[in-house]
Structure formats: structure tokens, C-alpha cells
Design a protein around this motif. Structure first.
Motif, mmCIF file in Angstrom:
data_model
loop_
_atom_site.group_PDB
_atom_site.id
_atom_site.type_symbol
_atom_site.label_atom_id
_atom_site.label_comp_id
_atom_site.label_asym_id
_atom_site.label_seq_id
_atom_site.Cartn_x
_atom_site.Cartn_y
_atom_site.Cartn_z
ATOM 1 N N ALA A 46 3.776 4.204 -2.756
ATOM 2 C CA ALA A 46 4.502 3.042 -3.276
ATOM 3 C C ALA A 46 5.438 3.453 -4.414
ATOM 4 O O ALA A 46 5.163 4.376 -5.166
ATOM 5 N N GLN A 47 6.522 2.737 -4.510
ATOM 6 C CA GLN A 47 7.487 2.929 -5.592
ATOM 7 C C GLN A 47 7.364 1.772 -6.582
ATOM 8 O O GLN A 47 6.999 0.658 -6.192
ATOM 9 N N TRP A 49 8.946 -1.027 -8.280
ATOM 10 C CA TRP A 49 10.154 -1.815 -8.095
ATOM 11 C C TRP A 49 10.580 -2.504 -9.379
ATOM 12 O O TRP A 49 11.757 -2.664 -9.645
ATOM 13 N N SER A 63 6.498 -1.480 -4.433
ATOM 14 C CA SER A 63 7.214 -1.676 -3.178
ATOM 15 C C SER A 63 6.318 -2.180 -2.050
ATOM 16 O O SER A 63 6.816 -2.753 -1.087
ATOM 17 N N ASN A 64 5.013 -2.011 -2.162
ATOM 18 C CA ASN A 64 4.099 -2.518 -1.128
ATOM 19 C C ASN A 64 3.688 -3.967 -1.377
ATOM 20 O O ASN A 64 2.866 -4.520 -0.662
#
Length: 143
Positions: A46-47, A49, A63-64
Motif C-alpha cells: 500500500a501507498q 495517499w 491506497s488500499n
């Protein structure tokens, strides 16, 4: 008299302005190091965000779809998977084992720390109250 009125006006302006901008979007690099390490350990794909700071606390959206709240020192306070699975590795092994043994087919969708204990919501609508040592203190159906 006018000096006092002017000082009062300035004070009220400062108070109203500071509460209007309580949440500040900050770069991910401003998160405490242990918060960044936790994110990469629990959600390696995941990033980050969005990161917001409010009175020394951080709210991070990934991001998830997951959302993690961190205290000023970088320790996580709550994790909301937004109905996505939260890895068992987010909890101490003893607490994770209690969940796996109690509801082997369920997954974690939300965790909240409460006074050194954990309130864990599962996808089967059960809410568990577990100590950090893994003792199940209670449970309830959370519809």
C-alpha cells in the motif's frame, strides 16, 4: 477601553482561525519513523495517499482504503480497514491467536486500542475485547 476591545478582537480571531484549520495535510515524510515502519510492515504493497496532522496526532489514508490513526509518538491508535482485511500481524501474537482460535473463519476489519487492550471488530459482526496478553475479556454482536 479601545485597547482592551482590540485585544479581545485579536484573541477571538486567532481562536476561530486556529480551529478552522485544525487538520493540516502533511507530507508522508513528516510522519514519525515508527509510524512509517508500521505501515510498510503491515501493508507492504500500500501507498500513503494522504496524511493529516491534528494537534500532534496523525491520520493516514492508504491506497488500499485503510485508515490508520497514529499518536504524536508514532504508535498506532486505531486501524479501520474500511471492510478490507487487517493483517493479524498488526496485533501482538497472543491477541491474534485468541481471535484465530475463537473465530477461525473470521478476519479483522477494525482495531482500536483502549487502555492497553484491544477492541477488535470482525467481518462476522462480532466485536471482541482482548488484553495485550491475549485474554478474551468479552465479546458482543455488533450489528
Amino acid at each position: 477601553m479601545t485597547k482592551k476591545l482590540f485585544a479581545l478582537l485579536i484573541t477571538l480571531t486567532i481562536i476561530s482561525t486556529s480551529s478552522a484549520f485544525a487538520d493540516w495535510i502533511v507530507p508522508a515524510s513528516s510522519l514519525p519513523e515508527n509510524a512509517k515502519n508500521f505501515i510498510h510492515q503491515i501493508y507492504p504493497d500500500a501507498q500513503i495517499w494522504k496524511a493529516e496532522r491534528d494537534d500532534g496526532k496523525f491520520e493516514v489514508k492508504l491506497s488500499n482504503g485503510s485508515k490508520i490513526d497514529f499518536l504524536y509518538n508514532g504508535e498506532w491508535d486505531s486501524i479501520d480497514g474500511k471492510y478490507n482485511t487487517i493483517p493479524f500481524s498488526a496485533l501482538p501474537q497472543t491477541a491474534a491467536n485468541t481471535i484465530k482460535n475463537t473465530y477461525p473463519n473470521a478476519v479483522i476489519i477494525e482495531i482500536e486500542k483502549e487502555w492497553g487492550n484491544y477492541k477488535v471488530k470482525l467481518n462476522n459482526f462480532m466485536e471482541l475485547f482482548i488484553t495485550s496478553e491475549g485474554q478474551l475479556m468479552g465479546q458482543k454482536f455488533d450489528d
